[in-house]
Scaffold this motif. Structure first.
Motif, PDB file in Angstrom:
ATOM      1  N   SER A   1       0.823  -1.209   0.000  1.00  0.00           N
ATOM      2  CA  SER A   1       0.000   0.000   0.000  1.00  0.00           C
ATOM      3  C   SER A   1       0.856   1.259   0.000  1.00  0.00           C
TER       4      SER A   1
ATOM      5  N   GLN B   1       2.105   1.600  -3.493  1.00  0.00           N
ATOM      6  CA  GLN B   1       1.037   2.075  -4.369  1.00  0.00           C
ATOM      7  C   GLN B   1       0.758   3.560  -4.151  1.00  0.00           C
ATOM      8  N   ALA B   2       0.809   4.006  -2.908  1.00  0.00           N
ATOM      9  CA  ALA B   2       0.580   5.427  -2.641  1.00  0.00           C
ATOM     10  C   ALA B   2       1.702   6.283  -3.218  1.00  0.00           C
TER      11      ALA B   2
ATOM     12  N   THR C   1       3.614   5.504  -5.864  1.00  0.00           N
ATOM     13  CA  THR C   1       3.619   5.466  -7.330  1.00  0.00           C
ATOM     14  C   THR C   1       2.267   5.821  -7.936  1.00  0.00           C
ATOM     15  N   GLN C   2       1.246   5.963  -7.116  1.00  0.00           N
ATOM     16  CA  GLN C   2      -0.122   6.266  -7.536  1.00  0.00           C
ATOM     17  C   GLN C   2      -0.676   5.230  -8.511  1.00  0.00           C
ATOM     18  N   ILE C   3      -0.268   3.990  -8.329  1.00  0.00           N
ATOM     19  CA  ILE C   3      -0.845   2.870  -9.091  1.00  0.00           C
ATOM     20  C   ILE C   3      -1.750   2.124  -8.126  1.00  0.00           C
ATOM     21  N   HIS C   4      -3.038   2.135  -8.382  1.00  0.00           N
ATOM     22  CA  HIS C   4      -4.001   1.510  -7.478  1.00  0.00           C
ATOM     23  C   HIS C   4      -4.691   0.348  -8.181  1.00  0.00           C
TER      24      HIS C   4
END
Length: 85
Positions: free
Chosen positions: A36, A39-40, A42-45
């Motif tokens: 998480s 992901q935060a 790299t802004q890949i969700h």
């Protein structure tokens, strides 16, 4: 069988459940938090990014710790069945 004996068996059952499930839950939570954070950053969700590593980790932990988990559960069941006699 008295109420105290039943409470001891229930307490032992909870301890065994925590021993068996604890490592899997804690490691999957750590991996989930780590992914998480990535992901935060790299802004890949994408949902599958967290799902696949957790499943692989759970399979690995079950393979490595499986014999110990089975032995712990067997010891508890032998104890419970011994009280039935």
């Amino acid at each position: 069988m008295t109420n105290g004996e039943v409470l001891d068996i229930m307490r032992s059952a909870i301890v065994v459940a925590l021993k068996i499930g604890g490592p899997i839950l804690i490691l999957s939570m750590v991996v989930g938090v780590f992914i998480s954070i990535i992901q935060a950053a790299t802004q890949i969700h994408e949902q599958t990014i967290t799902f696949v590593p957790k499943v692989l980790l759970i399979v690995f932990v079950c393979l490595v710790c499986g014999p110990w988990m089975l032995e712990t559960l067997q010891d508890f069941l032998y104890q419970v069945f011994g009280l039935m006699i």
